[in-house]
Design an enzyme around this catalytic site. Structure first.
Site, PDB file in Angstrom:
ATOM      1  N   GLU A 200      -5.816 -19.615  -3.133  1.00  0.00           N
ATOM      2  CA  GLU A 200      -5.659 -20.326  -4.414  1.00  0.00           C
ATOM      3  C   GLU A 200      -6.962 -20.331  -5.206  1.00  0.00           C
ATOM      4  O   GLU A 200      -6.962 -20.148  -6.421  1.00  0.00           O
ATOM      5  CB  GLU A 200      -5.193 -21.765  -4.167  1.00  0.00           C
ATOM      6  CG  GLU A 200      -3.720 -21.835  -3.808  1.00  0.00           C
ATOM      7  CD  GLU A 200      -3.294 -23.222  -3.334  1.00  0.00           C
ATOM      8  OE1 GLU A 200      -4.061 -24.191  -3.506  1.00  0.00           O
ATOM      9  OE2 GLU A 200      -2.187 -23.317  -2.774  1.00  0.00           O
TER      10      GLU A 200
ATOM     11  N   SER B 136     -15.118  -1.281   4.303  1.00  0.00           N
ATOM     12  CA  SER B 136     -13.906  -1.089   3.489  1.00  0.00           C
ATOM     13  C   SER B 136     -13.170   0.214   3.808  1.00  0.00           C
ATOM     14  O   SER B 136     -11.942   0.225   3.827  1.00  0.00           O
ATOM     15  CB  SER B 136     -14.243  -1.124   2.001  1.00  0.00           C
ATOM     16  OG  SER B 136     -14.730  -2.387   1.660  1.00  0.00           O
TER      17      SER B 136
ATOM     18  N   HIS C  91      -0.571  -7.980   0.162  1.00  0.00           N
ATOM     19  CA  HIS C  91      -1.652  -7.277   0.859  1.00  0.00           C
ATOM     20  C   HIS C  91      -2.991  -7.977   0.623  1.00  0.00           C
ATOM     21  O   HIS C  91      -3.776  -8.191   1.544  1.00  0.00           O
ATOM     22  CB  HIS C  91      -1.720  -5.821   0.376  1.00  0.00           C
ATOM     23  CG  HIS C  91      -2.936  -5.100   0.849  1.00  0.00           C
ATOM     24  ND1 HIS C  91      -3.088  -4.686   2.151  1.00  0.00           N
ATOM     25  CD2 HIS C  91      -4.085  -4.756   0.211  1.00  0.00           C
ATOM     26  CE1 HIS C  91      -4.271  -4.101   2.284  1.00  0.00           C
ATOM     27  NE2 HIS C  91      -4.888  -4.139   1.128  1.00  0.00           N
ATOM     28  N   SER C  92      -3.242  -8.327  -0.637  1.00  0.00           N
ATOM     29  CA  SER C  92      -4.491  -8.998  -1.007  1.00  0.00           C
ATOM     30  C   SER C  92      -4.232  -9.702  -2.329  1.00  0.00           C
ATOM     31  O   SER C  92      -3.120  -9.656  -2.870  1.00  0.00           O
ATOM     32  CB  SER C  92      -5.622  -7.974  -1.181  1.00  0.00           C
ATOM     33  OG  SER C  92      -5.383  -7.204  -2.350  1.00  0.00           O
TER      34      SER C  92
HETATM   35  C1  LIG Z   1     -10.021   5.550   3.925  1.00  0.00           C
HETATM   36  C2  LIG Z   1      -9.283   4.543   3.086  1.00  0.00           C
HETATM   37  N1  LIG Z   1      -8.122   4.895   2.499  1.00  0.00           N
HETATM   38  C3  LIG Z   1      -7.448   4.010   1.749  1.00  0.00           C
HETATM   39  C4  LIG Z   1      -7.943   2.743   1.564  1.00  0.00           C
HETATM   40  C5  LIG Z   1      -7.170   1.745   0.699  1.00  0.00           C
HETATM   41  N2  LIG Z   1      -6.508   0.761   1.556  1.00  0.00           N
HETATM   42  C6  LIG Z   1      -7.075  -0.421   1.812  1.00  0.00           C
HETATM   43  S1  LIG Z   1      -6.161  -1.350   2.827  1.00  0.00           S
HETATM   44  C7  LIG Z   1      -4.948  -0.186   2.931  1.00  0.00           C
HETATM   45  C8  LIG Z   1      -3.711  -0.415   3.769  1.00  0.00           C
HETATM   46  C9  LIG Z   1      -4.014  -0.541   5.231  1.00  0.00           C
HETATM   47  O1  LIG Z   1      -2.860  -0.949   5.910  1.00  0.00           O
HETATM   48  P1  LIG Z   1      -2.872  -1.319   7.435  1.00  0.00           P
HETATM   49  O2  LIG Z   1      -3.888  -0.500   8.152  1.00  0.00           O
HETATM   50  O3  LIG Z   1      -1.493  -1.260   7.950  1.00  0.00           O
HETATM   51  O4  LIG Z   1      -3.431  -2.812   7.481  1.00  0.00           O
HETATM   52  P2  LIG Z   1      -2.860  -4.140   6.807  1.00  0.00           P
HETATM   53  O5  LIG Z   1      -3.478  -4.223   5.432  1.00  0.00           O
HETATM   54  O6  LIG Z   1      -1.381  -4.044   6.763  1.00  0.00           O
HETATM   55  O7  LIG Z   1      -3.338  -5.259   7.654  1.00  0.00           O
HETATM   56  C10 LIG Z   1      -5.274   0.921   2.159  1.00  0.00           C
HETATM   57  C11 LIG Z   1      -4.424   2.109   2.013  1.00  0.00           C
HETATM   58  C12 LIG Z   1      -9.170   2.418   2.182  1.00  0.00           C
HETATM   59  N3  LIG Z   1      -9.710   1.206   2.080  1.00  0.00           N
HETATM   60  N4  LIG Z   1      -9.807   3.327   2.950  1.00  0.00           N
END
Ligand SMILES: Cc1ncc(C[n+]2csc(CCOP(=O)(O)OP(=O)(O)O)c2C)c(N)n1
Length: 455
Positions: A132, A218, A347-348
Site C-alpha cells: 500500500e 535482478s 507479480h509486482s
Molecule cells: C534474465 C531476465 N529475464 C527476464 C527478466 C524479467 N523478469 C523479472 S521477474 C520475471 C518472472 C519470473 O518468474 P518466476 O521465476 O516464476 O518467479 P515469480 O516471479 O513467479 O516468483 C521476469 C520474466 C529478468 N529480471 N531477468
C-alpha cells in the site's frame, strides 16, 4: 517387455518417490545410473576395464557405459514421457488445514509451530502495508509473497543461519525468520542512509552478510550457478553448512538453471535447489513455461534426488527442507525441491494480473490459503486463540506503520555515494562525472528530493 519393465523400474526406483514416509533416494544416481563393481572402476569417471570402456556384446544384459549400467531392450518404440509417472507431491495437511490421517509423526512441536505462524502473519502484514505504501508513491517498487508464506517460512525454519542463501526476490520471509527487523526492511525499500546496500539496489533486493543472505540480483537465475560455486567452495573449505538457491519456475527456463544443475551434480556440490513453482512467471502460466514433469522431474536427468512438496502446507515444507538438508550434509551432494503453490498477488507493483488471469482462478486458490491452513491446524491443537491472532496482527500493523514513517524521515545518502565503493579510490572519469552531476543538482535543487544531501 520384461526388459522394458526393468528399465522403467530402475528409472522410477531411483527418483526419490515418496511412499508412506518422506525419503530421498540415496546415492548420487538418477535414472539408469547404477554403481559398478569396485573391480571395474578405480575412481568416479575413471574406468579401467575393457567392459567399462564401453564393451559388451548382444548377449549381455546391460550396456556398461563407463559408470552407467544401461539395460538392453529389443522392443523399439519412442518412449512417451507420460509413461513415466509424475513425482508425487508430499503433504501433511489437507486443503482445509486438517492433519491427514497417518501423518501424526510429522506434527511439529508447539514453540516452533507458533514461531512459524507468527512470522507468517508478520510477513503478511509487512507485505500488505508495504504494498500500500508503494501504491501511495512513498517508494518506487514492491513485491509481495502472498500465497507462498508457507513455502518460504516452512523452508527457512528448517535451515540453519549458517546456510548460505541465494534468493530470487520473493523470499524476504527468510530474512524475517533470521531476524531482520521491520525497520531494516523499510530502510532498504526507501534506500535511506541506514540501508545496508546504500540505496544502490532496487527495493526488496535485500542482502545481509551477517545472516548469510547474498544480495538479490535482478537478472533472473544468476543466483543458481553462483550458489553451485559457493557450495563447491564451501565443500573444499570444509564449511559446516549447505547453500540454498531459491528460484521461480519461470527462472528455471534460463540456461543458467541447466548449467547450475549440471555443475552441482557433476562436482557433487552441497546445494539445495529450491524451486517455488507458483504457477505464473509474470503473465506466463506454468503450462506454457515447460512440458514434462515440471521442475522436480528434471532432477533424475541430472542424477539429482528431487522432492515435490505442497508449498501451501507449512509442515510439509518444513520436513521436506529438513530432510533435503540432512541428505545434502550427509552425502555432500545436491538436492532439488519443487514447492507447488500459487502467486496470489500481482507479480509486482508494476503489474496488473487481472489482465491475464481469471478472478475465479485466484479465488479458487485463495480457499487453500497457506496461512489460514496452518492457523486451523494450530487451533485444532489448542495452541492458538482468537486473542493471540488479534494481538499479533494488531502489533505487527502498528510496528509496520511506525517503521515506514521512520524510514521516510531518514535522510538519503549523500550524492557522492554514487561513485564510492566500486574502486579503492574514485577514478578520474567517475570524479569528473560526479562533479558534473553535483553542479547540475546544485543548480536544479527542485528536481531532487530534499533529503538527498548534495555533497
Ligand atoms: C534474465 C531476465 N529475464 C527476464 C527478466 C524479467 N523478469 C523479472 S521477474 C520475471 C518472472 C519470473 O518468474 P518466476 O521465476 O516464476 O518467479 P515469480 O516471479 O513467479 O516468483 C521476469 C520474466 C529478468 N529480471 N531477468
Amino acid at each position: 517387455m520384461l526388459a522394458l519393465n526393468r528399465l522403467l523400474g530402475s528409472a522410477l526406483g531411483k527418483r526419490g518417490l515418496l511412499g508412506s514416509g518422506l525419503a530421498l533416494a540415496s546415492g548420487s544416481g538418477g535414472a539408469a545410473r547404477c554403481s559398478v563393481p569396485a573391480t571395474t572402476t578405480s575412481s568416479r569417471g575413471k574406468s579401467t576395464s575393457k567392459e567399462a570402456a564401453g564393451g559388451g556384446g548382444a548377449e549381455d544384459e546391460f550396456y556398461q557405459f563407463r559408470d552407467q549400467k544401461i539395460p538392453y531392450i529389443q522392443d523399439l518404440h519412442i518412449r512417451d514421457p507420460s509413461e513415466v509417472t509424475s513425482l508425487p507431491c508430499f503433504r501433511v495437511l489437507d486443503d482445509r488445514g486438517k492433519l491427514i490421517s497417518g501423518c501424526e509423526k510429522f506434527e511439529l512441536e508447539k514453540d516452533l509451530s507458533k514461531d512459524m505462524y507468527r512470522t507468517m502473519v508478520r510477513l503478511q502484514t509487512l507485505d500488505t502495508l508495504f504494498y500500500e505504501a508503494q501504491r501511495q508513491g512513498r517508494f518506487s517498487f514492491y513485491m509481495t509473497c502472498f500465497g507462498e508464506e508457507a513455502t518460504v517460512i516452512g523452508s527457512a525454519a528448517a535451515l540453519e543461519t549458517a546456510d548460505h542463501v541465494f534468493a530470487q526476490y520473493r523470499e524476504h520471509g527468510l530474512l524475517l525468520w533470521r531476524g531482520q527487523t521491520f525497520q531494516e526492511f523499510a530502510d532498504q525499500c526507501y534506500g535511506n542512509n541506514r540501508d545496508f546496500g546504500k540505496g544502490r539496489q532496487m527495493p526488496i533486493h535485500y542482502g545481509r552478510k551477517d545472516l548469510n543472505v547474498h544480495t538479490i540480483s535482478s537478472p533472473l537465475t544468476t543466483q543458481l550457478p553462483q550458489a553451485a560455486g559457493a557450495a563447491y567452495a564451501n565443500k573444499l573449505n570444509g564449511y559446516d553448512g549447505i547453500t540454498v538457491a531459491y528460484f521461480g519456475e519461470g527462472a528455471a527456463s534460463e540456461g543458467d538453471f541447466h548449467a547450475a544443475m549440471n555443475f552441482a551434480s557433476t562436482l557433487a556440490c552441497p546445494v539445495l535447489f529450491f524451486c517455488r513453482n507458483n504457477g505464473w512467471a509474470i503473465s506466463t502460466p506454468s503450462d506454457e513455461q515447460y512440458t514434462g514433469d515440471g521442475i522436480a522431474g528434471r532432477g533424475s536427468a541430472y542424477g539429482m534426488p528431487a522432492l515435490r512438496v505442497d508449498g501451501m502446507d507449512a509442515i510439509a515444507m518444513y520436513h521436506a527442507t529438513k530432510t533435503a538438508r540432512e541428505y545434502i550434509m550427509e552425502h555432500k551432494s545436491p538436492v532439488l525441491i519443487e514447492a507447488m503453490s500459487y502467486r496470489s498477488s500481482h507479480h509486482s507493483t508494476s503489474d496488473d494480473s487481472s489482465r491475464y488471469r481469471e478472478i475465479s482462478e485466484m479465488q479458487a486458490w485463495k480457499a487453500r490459503d497457506p496461512v489460514a491452513r496452518f492457523q486451523i491446524w494450530l487451533e485444532d491443537k489448542g495452541w492458538w486463540s482468537d486473542e493471540e491472532e488479534t494481538e499479533v496482527r494488531g502489533e505487527a500493523r502498528k510496528e509496520v506503520m511506525k517503521v515506514l514513517d521512520a524510514a521516510e524521515r531518514e535522510n538519503k545518502l549523500p550524492l557522492r555515494e554514487m561513485v564510492t565503493d566500486v574502486y579503492d579510490e574514485v577514478p578520474q572519469h567517475l570524479e569528473k562525472q560526479y562533479q558534473e552531476i553535483k553542479k547540475f543538482a546544485q543548480e536544479n535543487k527542485h528536481l531532487f528530493p530534499n533529503n538527498v544531501p548534495i555533497e
